[in-house]
Design a protein around this motif. Structure first.
Motif, PDB file in Angstrom:
ATOM      1  N   LEU A  73      62.958  80.147  69.104  1.00 57.20           N
ATOM      2  CA  LEU A  73      61.665  80.810  69.019  1.00 57.20           C
ATOM      3  C   LEU A  73      60.528  79.853  69.339  1.00 57.20           C
ATOM      4  O   LEU A  73      60.543  78.697  68.921  1.00 57.20           O
ATOM      5  CB  LEU A  73      61.445  81.376  67.617  1.00 57.20           C
ATOM      6  N   GLY A  74      59.538  80.364  70.048  1.00 54.36           N
ATOM      7  CA  GLY A  74      58.335  79.570  70.277  1.00 54.36           C
ATOM      8  C   GLY A  74      57.537  79.472  68.990  1.00 54.36           C
ATOM      9  O   GLY A  74      56.815  78.523  68.750  1.00 54.36           O
ATOM     10  N   ARG A  75      57.638  80.502  68.172  1.00 52.22           N
ATOM     11  CA  ARG A  75      56.891  80.535  66.924  1.00 52.22           C
ATOM     12  C   ARG A  75      57.831  80.836  65.770  1.00 52.22           C
ATOM     13  O   ARG A  75      57.800  81.920  65.201  1.00 52.22           O
ATOM     14  CB  ARG A  75      55.808  81.624  66.990  1.00 52.22           C
ATOM     15  N   PRO A  76      58.655  79.857  65.365  1.00 50.15           N
ATOM     16  CA  PRO A  76      59.584  80.112  64.264  1.00 50.15           C
ATOM     17  C   PRO A  76      58.846  80.487  62.987  1.00 50.15           C
ATOM     18  O   PRO A  76      59.385  81.183  62.138  1.00 50.15           O
ATOM     19  CB  PRO A  76      60.342  78.790  64.110  1.00 50.15           C
ATOM     20  N   ASP A  77      57.590  80.026  62.881  1.00 47.41           N
ATOM     21  CA  ASP A  77      56.841  80.336  61.669  1.00 47.41           C
ATOM     22  C   ASP A  77      56.548  81.826  61.537  1.00 47.41           C
ATOM     23  O   ASP A  77      56.171  82.294  60.486  1.00 47.41           O
ATOM     24  CB  ASP A  77      55.525  79.554  61.656  1.00 47.41           C
TER      25      ASP A  77
END
Ligand SMILES: Nc1nc2c(c(=O)[nH]1)N[C@H]1C(S)=C(S)[C@@H](COP(=O)(O)OP(=O)(O)OC[C@H]3O[C@@H](n4cnc5c(=O)[nH]c(N)nc54)[C@H](O)[C@@H]3O)O[C@H]1N2
Ligand SMILES: Nc1nc2c(c(=O)[nH]1)N[C@H]1C(S)=C(S)[C@@H](COP(=O)(O)OP(=O)(O)OC[C@H]3O[C@@H](n4cnc5c(=O)[nH]c(N)nc54)[C@H](O)[C@@H]3O)O[C@H]1N2
Ligand code: SF4
Ligand code: SF4
Ligand code: SF4
Ligand code: SF4
Ligand code: SF4
Ligand SMILES: [Mo]
Lengths: 227, 816, 448
Positions: C120-124
């Protein structure tokens, strides 16, 4: 409700790529360099697709300006797990940056390969940030972006029309690429409005859509070369 | 204890909880300091739109800058502007990257270290810089050697350039040299046939058929946006009829890709091909007999001034340009030549275009002449859809300069370039001859050199020569906005304001028939840095020199000058501010009757309207005004068979037509004809400096950030070169390392390299990217025109063994 | 009854790994944890700089992470699915091997899911999948089916563990409290046993469709797009077959290691290996059948965009990997397994299994990358080369998986004690019963 669409006349197009640059400037695409390009990471919501014909030697290459098709049946929207890309109420295929998890499923699902990913946080070397467009948000690292049909311009056009207490007229809402096209190859407007130039051109016998057979129903319509 | 159902459910929930916790882990982690940075917000503010002129190339487009809180955030075309009607080319679109370029020169710089590096300069003040330069110039005047000051100018038409020219005259130097504009040979063709040294204008929009002999209409053509707009209309703008374009050239340029047909000829044979088409037209009696009879001279055999019978054009064609011979030379079948002639004659109006403007093909007079004769054969001169002659801008003459003996003596000295008399008017755009003269110190040495709006150390046909010439000039002053190659070699850099930061007036760009004046306004309220406009600088320099030089500049400031110029338009009593809509027939009738209804009633109102709309023009072209467009001795269009025959000798070449010249070029080791092309995005000196333009370098290839050489597959194979491998292109004058691009878009026996890359300066995006093929050129001059002919450069291509993974090629000159 | 349930008697060997840990285990674990830590450093780098540190590009937006995702999820079919099938078929030889298999499933699923997080580019923002789910997205189906599978497999692993945990509770001193809690008060009464058997049977039935669904859905991540050589109806079964294929190979390898390290030769006999080997061979043929069908159909259709991918695999840029895959998935395993001399040996089966793992990883790689490299609208020829970060993370996942597997063997018997014992005590008579029931000419007992 308008059905916004674009016509690109390949018989007029000179492959000058003014549309490519106009889009980058309008939509706050970061200036990068040889390094990013060498790694195949450049972002270009509008690009020239180069289709070197396979038949025979010396056959003329085909160069096709390629924005997002704003498909009516968009494969990208179907696969997005987080509803971060969807068809908005104006019928545009929109991208919700704060929601995108960066899985890049949409990028792999789009048959036109017109979606781009923010591999890192990009910088505008001083004073280049001066030219950033306040109407377009800067994308954070890790999310996907693509041609929006300049929907911020639709917003502005609507605001303007409202301020002048009139309805949106043809030509009020024109994306940056269409506006600059030197040869007048690009036309934008409401495909459902019988009187609009786009709808007239979309009826042309030269009209075709890219990869029509995939059933994506693109709202970008090309006109082939020739009479 | 038994496992109950409730326990079971509990277990399930527990496991699910665990799974969620696993996912939560990511959140927690991201909150532990590795979270992603939020993007910056772009501040908003009050919006303004400012009209100005682009000036990033000679195209002359009107722009409309969108400014938010005094920042320029987007350039669009001025929708009212007659050149571009709201459109911009990619370079114009990228213009703000030039305005806000991080590597711009921010204040006057004085050189303290060795030439050639930005690190050698130290900032100084305008006062200091102008003072010191004035002292040096004053000395030259005191020594009665004003001619030793040289000005090298680029293609700009602004007030800065005009004041610089006047400054040279007032100072007393005849050495006002500009770069090749590429239009020299095309203008000479008109000079020979129509008696006017001017660029022809093609009315593409209304043409039915365009036969182009290497004219890159859709690339870096004269005024690119104007040409592309016309092309759009040519193709699809006229209901029921679609213009046809046939491109004859050895490389399938972007224009040839868009054309209906690409006729691949051997390099250097376009002119012969044009003569072949002419021969077919005449042999099949397809030419416009009426026009030829009434308006042309020398078609049939004629008597010269001595009364001797000379062979006419028809005789020349029949004698020297038999179709078999033309076919053998060009590689195009006789049938195709015949059918081309028939198409050309049938579809009227049809235009033939020479290999213009070939910036780096300033020669090619034969080709231009041959193509232009085709237009006369079909009678397509000065009519709609034909070849027009631009009308000059009505300008008030600037005040006479006061008599100044020093200046007069200086101006009387022979100029360093353009002195050669060969029957044609001298060509002043010849930086290469200038460099030779500087090095030879003949007829006199050069003491001071100004470089304005140009980067000759990079863009001239002999960059290495020019660079070494500069070493022999004690005072070099650059007015560059960016640290370009020439600026790096200067002693002083007096940075002019960016074109978008200064007031200026622009006039008709090349390739446009109507007179036009555009007002350039700064798009920013103040220049970003400590810079001044070129016009300001020259006014200031003159003032500081004092005496007659100062007296030649009666304007207190640039503003006054601009207003005076606009006032001059009022005096012309014609034209209108741009964007005015009118009924052409009506206005014409009124004008003939002595009425003129321009929509403004006073000079002040004109000024105000020009500010509002962006400029003034006179849209009506007076067709078939033979007195104006045919100014030859005979008052007719002259076919010039004598000159043609002379030039043709030079073009009958075997093989590939270069035999004759190659004797001087040590042919034995050279194999391929060098062909340079100018991609639209990075044409001229400016382009590669801007990242968005590097990204779109050439429509044929995806982003490159490097130079390449296009080779036909057969050629590549015979050389053992594989696609995308590194090769070295070597001429007797230098060598460049580039990537091989094996392509069917060039004919065999050609090495085609794009121009625009390989800068030494130019800032972070240009420096060290690609290679400059101008370093390969042979300094050979064409007969008659006296212009350099880069077509005469032979190169070898050798596989470059060195394994370098670098994406950029350093500029290398093995010999200079 | 109780006494025998809770004592270990003949199967003491199965508790030995739990009771005694050699220095070798520590040394090996340290190495594995070291690799894992290195991977975590790589991850830290990636979180800081973004996916910029990978070798991904336009249009190859997916690379090693997604390859590993598919690969790991495939491996996960080892345990639960195979053990469930064997259980339901009453295959008696399954008894010593089910546990080793089921653990693989549960552990490897975490790593499979982890690969997606890595990608993911944005795991958050991963929770956005739950906050703003789009149920038309195969990735959301994946999230659902994998969570269910994970839950099911965990239960399915846990249930048969309960009696063994009770044994541990009663026979060891360490982790007493842990075992007491986990044993859920197991006494081995007949009613408890009956409930347990019923539950196991229910789970075995339930878990099969879930497992099939999981890899079907994984395949649909690709199949539901219209991309060349992804958009294929065969993908569901093809992926399931591939999953079982690589899963069996994984079991074989795990068994061999456990057998060797913990000296379990009496439990894990060559017959277990050659039985699984036979299964592996069947799967190899099935896999080949699917692959062949897929490629032949593509070839005959000769749609240019599909053919571009096809030829890049068969003759083009990816040909080396492709033909290695064919060799390692088909030729080598068949060569070893079809030959009695090697197929009946443990080592022969293991060689085949290792070869299959390599081949199946390549297969996953060749599904993900060539299709992305050859989009319908061609782009500049940019190749994908995984970066050190991606390789490090892959290594760290494998290492950590092996480590956790080792840790499991230190807490729980890797061969099910009670099932083995049950088999010894009851299976023979049960088998006789069964045989009597299905074959004519034998006196039928216990008619209903
Ligand atoms: N955007 C932009 N536009 C510009 C400019 C700019 O700076 N920016 N500059 C303007 C100026 S100053 C100029 S001079 C023009 C230049 O405009 P052009 O004259 O169009 O310049 P080139 O692109 O170099 O065109 C030369 C063509 O000739 C071909 N060629 C080279 N050698 C031969 C030969 O031996 N025979 C034939 N037949 N063809 C050959 C090349 O392949 C190329 O296609 O562009 C103008 N337009
Ligand atoms: N490598 C390479 N060399 C070339 C060419 C090429 O394409 N590539 N083209 C050749 C040709 S055809 C030509 S004509 C020459 C052109 O070469 P030059 O004459 O050097 O012209 P350019 O490099 O196009 O641009 C001149 C500079 O002046 C600035 N400028 C233009 N107008 C104004 C103005 O009004 N005010 C101010 N302040 N600045 C202004 C522009 O921003 C630009 O930086 O180069 C020739 N050499
Ligand atoms: S701007 Fe217009 S002419 Fe230029 S490439 Fe784009 S569509 Fe074609
Ligand atoms: S072109 Fe691609 S990104 Fe755009 S709507 Fe269609 S599928 Fe989505
Ligand atoms: S990358 Fe973003 S927009 Fe694309 S599918 Fe994933 S969440 Fe949706
Ligand atoms: S419509 Fe707007 S966003 Fe889309 S390509 Fe054109 S300029 Fe870019
Ligand atoms: S053609 Fe020239 S003047 Fe016009 S926009 Fe482009 S660079 Fe500017
Ligand atoms: Mo030029």
């Amino acid at each position: 409700m308008a059905r916004w669409g674009m016509v690109i006349d390949l018989d007029r197009c000179t492959a000058c790529q003014a549309c490519v640059v106009a889009c980058k400037v309008e939509n706050n695409i970061p200036p990068t360099g040889a390094d990013v390009a060498g790694r195949g990471r450049s972002i270009s919501w509008m690009r020239l697709a180069r289709n070197v014909s396979e038949h025979g030697e010396g056959a003329a290459p085909q160069w096709i300006p390629l924005p997002c098709m704003h498909c009516e049946n968009p494969p990208c929207v179907k696969v997005c797990p987080a509803t971060a890309t969807m068809i908005d109420k104006e019928g545009l295929v929109a991208q919700v940056y704060p929601r995108c998890i960066g899985c890049r499923y949409c990028t792999t699902a789009c048959p036109y390969t017109v979606r781009y990913f923010n591999w890192k946080k990009y910088d505008w070397p001083f004073p280049m940030e001066q030219s950033l467009n306040p109407d377009v948000s800067i994308r954070p690292k890790g999310v996907v972006e693509k041609c929006t049909f300049c929907h911020h311009r639709l917003q502005l056009a609507k605001d303007r029309a409202r301020a002048e207490s009139r309805l949106l007229a043809e030509g009020d809402y024109v994306p940056a690429c269409v506006q600059t096209c030197p040869s007048g190859a690009m036309v934008f407007g409401d495909l459902d409005d019988r009187r609009s130039e786009v709808s007239r051109l979309a009826e042309s016998p030269r009209a075709f859509r890219l990869m029509e057979e995939l059933g994506t129903k693109p709202k970008v319509i090309y006109l082939s070369k020739g009479e | 204890m038994t496992v109950t159902r409730r326990r079971f459910i509990g277990l399930g929930l527990g496991a699910a909880g665990g799974a969620v916790l696993g996912i939560q882990g990511g959140r927690i982690l991201s909150e532990l300091g590795v979270s992603m940075q939020l993007p910056p917000r772009v501040p908003g503010g009050p919006e303004k739109h400012i009209l100005s002129v682009c000036r990033l190339c000679p195209g002359g487009c009107g722009i409309r800058a969108r400014c938010i809180a005094n920042r320029a955030v987007k350039l669009e075309g001025n929708p009212l502007h007659p050149i571009n009607a709201g459109r911009l080319c990619p370079k114009g679109q990228a213009g703000l990257q030039s305005l806000y370029h991080p590597d711009r020169i921010q204040s006057p710089l004085r050189r303290v270290g060795p030439r050639g590096a930005i690190g050698s300069f130290t900032p100084t003040s305008w006062e200091e810089a102008l003072q010191q330069i004035t002292v040096r110039l004053g000395l030259l005047r005191n020594q009665h050697r004003p001619e030793t000051l040289v000005l090298v100018r680029g293609t700009s038409r602004g007030l800065g350039a005009r004041l610089a020219t006047r400054f040279m005259r007032a100072f007393g130097s005849p050495n006002d040299v500009s770069l090749y504009r590429g239009d020299e040979a095309a203008s000479q063709a008109l000079e020979l046939t129509q008696g006017l040294r001017t660029m022809p204008v093609y009315d593409l929009q209304s043409a039915e058929y365009v036969l182009s002999f290497g004219g890159a209409l859709l690339e870096a053509w004269d005024s690119p946006v104007y040409a592309m707009r016309a092309y759009g209309e040519f193709r699809q703008g006229n209901p029921g009829r679609r213009g046809k374009l046939v491109q004859v050239e050895p490389r399938q340029s972007a224009t040839a890709v868009m054309a209906d047909e690409w006729i691949a000829v051997r390099p250097g044979t376009e002119g012969i091909m044009a003569m072949g088409v002419a021969a077919a037209l005449v042999a099949e009696e397809l030419y416009d007999k009426e026009f030829v009879l009434r308006r042309t001279h020398q078609f049939e055999d004629y008597r010269d001034t001595q009364g001797n019978l000379q062979p006419g054009f028809r005789t020349l064609l029949e004698r020297d340009f038999g179709l078999e011979r033309v076919s053998a030379e060009t590689g195009v079948s006789v049938n195709r030549i015949l059918s081309l002639a028939r198409e050309f004659a049938a579809a009227r109006p049809s235009i033939a275009i020479g290999p213009r403007r070939g910036p780096l093909l300033p020669g090619r007079l034969f080709e231009h002449l041959a193509a232009h004769l085709l237009n006369a054969l079909v009678g397509n001169l000065d009519g709609p859809g034909g070849v027009l002659v631009p009308e000059p801008v009505p300008q008030l003459p600037w005040p006479e300069m006061p008599a100044d003996p020093v200046a007069q003596a200086g101006l009387a000295r022979p100029p360093l370039v353009g002195a050669a008399g060969n029957g044609l008017a001298p060509v002043r755009s010849d930086v290469e001859s200038l460099a030779e003269a500087i090095l030879a110190k003949s007829p006199y040495g050069v003491e001071a050199l100004f470089v304005l709006d140009s980067d000759p150390a990079f863009v001239s046909m002999a960059p290495a020569l020019f660079t070494s010439a500069l070493e022999h000039v004690p005072l070099v002053v650059s007015f560059a906005t960016h640290p370009d190659d020439t600026a790096l070699l200067a002693d002083w850099i007096l940075p002019q304001s960016h074109p978008f930061e200064a007031w200026d007036l622009d006039t008709t760009p090349p390739g446009v028939p109507f007179p036009l004046v555009s007002l350039a306004k700064p798009v920013l309220p103040l220049p970003q840095y400590d810079t001044r406009s070129a016009a300001q600088i020259f006014l200031e320099l003159a003032k500081r020199l004092g005496g007659e030089t100062a007296a030649a500049f009666p304007w207190p400031d640039v503003d006054t000058l601009i207003r005076a110029e606009v006032r001059g338009l009022y005096g012309a009593r014609r034209g209108a501010v741009i964007g005015t809509s009118f009924d052409e027939a009506w206005v014409r009738m009124m004008e003939r009757a002595g009425w003129w209804a321009p929509g403004y009633r006073s000079e002040d109102e004109l000024w105000q309207r020009v500010e509002e709309t962006g400029g003034w023009w006179d849209p009506f072209y007076d067709h078939w005004n033979w007195g104006r467009v045919l100014q030859t001795g005979s008052g007719k269009f002259e076919f010039r068979p004598k000159e043609l025959a002379e030039l043709a000798v030079d073009r009958w070449m075997k093989p590939l037509g270069f035999e004759k010249k190659t004797a001087t070029d040590s042919r034995s080791e050279s194999h391929l004809a060098l062909l340079l092309f100018e991609p639209l995005a990075i044409a001229g000196g400016l382009g590669a400096q801007l990242p968005f333009l590097q990204e779109i370098l050439d429509p044929g290839y995806e982003e490159r950030w490097e130079s390449w050489v296009e080779l036909h597959p057969e050629t590549a194979e015979s050389l053992g070169v594989v696609n995308r491998s590194w090769v070295r292109v070597v001429s007797p004058h230098g060598s460049v390392r580039v990537r091989a691009q094996v392509s069917h878009r060039v004919v065999p026996g050609v090495a085609a390299i794009p121009l625009g890359l390989g800068q030494r300066g130019g800032g972070r995006w240009a420096e060290g990217i690609g290679a400059n093929p101008l370093r390969l050129l042979s300094p050979i001059r064409e007969p008659l025109s006296g212009l350099p002919d880069p077509g005469a450069t032979w190169v070898r291509v050798v596989v470059d063994g060195t394994t370098s993974t670098a994406t950029s090629t350093a500029v290398e000159a093995e010999k200079s | 009854m109780e006494a025998t349930t809770h004592s270990i008697g003949a199967d003491a060997a199965l508790l030995r790994p739990i009771q005694k840990t050699t220095w070798r285990f520590w040394a090996f674990s340290s190495v594995l944890v070291g690799i894992w830590l290195w991977g975590m450093y790589a991850w830290r780098t990636q979180l800081g700089s973004g996916l910029d540190v990978t070798g991904l590009n336009v249009p190859v937006y997916w690379g090693l992470y997604i390859t590993n995702f598919v690969f790991f999820i495939g491996i996960s079919h080892a345990g639960t699915l195979i053990s469930a099938i064997l259980r339901l078929c009453n295959a008696e030889w399954r008894r010593p091997i089910t546990r080793a298999a089921e653990v693989i499933t549960v552990l490897v699923l975490f790593f499979g899911a982890g690969c997606v997080i890595l990608d993911l580019g944005r795991p958050d923002r991963v929770l956005n999948v739950i906050l703003h789910p789009n149920f038309r997205s195969p990735l959301v189906w994946d999230v659902c089916s994998i969570s269910v599978y994970l839950t099911g497999s965990t239960i399915y692993l846990y249930l048969p563990l309960i009696p063994d945990i009770a044994i541990l509770r009663d026979n060891t001193d360490r982790w007493h409290r842990l075992y007491r809690v986990l044993a859920l008060g197991w006494k081995g009464t007949e009613s408890q046993q009956r409930i347990l058997n019923r539950c196991i049977a229910v789970m075995a039935v339930a878990v099969i469709p879930i497992a099939v669904s999981v890899h079907t859905v994984v395949s649909w991540v690709f199949g539901m797009t219209v991309q060349p050589m992804w958009h294929s109806t065969i993908f569901g079964p093809y992926f399931v077959v591939g999953a079982i294929f690589s899963g069996i190979a994984a079991i074989l390898i795990a068994m061999a290691v456990v057998r060797k390290v913990y000296h379990l030769e009496p439990y894990l006999k060559p017959i277990h290996f050659s039985n699984l080997g036979l299964l592996l061979m069947v799967m190899a043929l099935l896999w080949f059948y699917f692959t062949f069908a897929e490629f032949l159909t593509t070839y005959y259709g000769s749609d240019p965009s599909h053919m571009a991918v096809f030829s890049s695999k068969v003759t083009g840029k990816y040909a080396p990997q492709f033909w290695t895959m064919v060799a390692t998935c088909l030729v080598i395993p068949l060569g070893f397994l079809a030959n009695r001399r090697t197929g009946s040996k443990v080592w022969g089966c293991v060689v085949a299994a290792v070869s299959v793992e390599v081949g199946m990883w390549l297969e996953r790689y060749l599904i993900v990358i060539p299709s992305l490299s050859n989009p319908r609208l061609p782009r500049a020829d940019v190749s994908y080369h995984a970066s050190w970060v991606e390789w490090s993370l892959m290594a760290s996942f494998v290492a950590f998986f092996v480590f956790l597997y080792g840790v499991f063997t230190k807490f729980f018997p890797i061969v099910s004690i009670w099932e083995v014992r049950e088999g010894r005590e009851h299976a023979l008579s049960q088998v006789i019963e069964r045989v009597k029931r299905v074959l004519p000419g034998l006196p039928e007992a216990g008619q209903r």
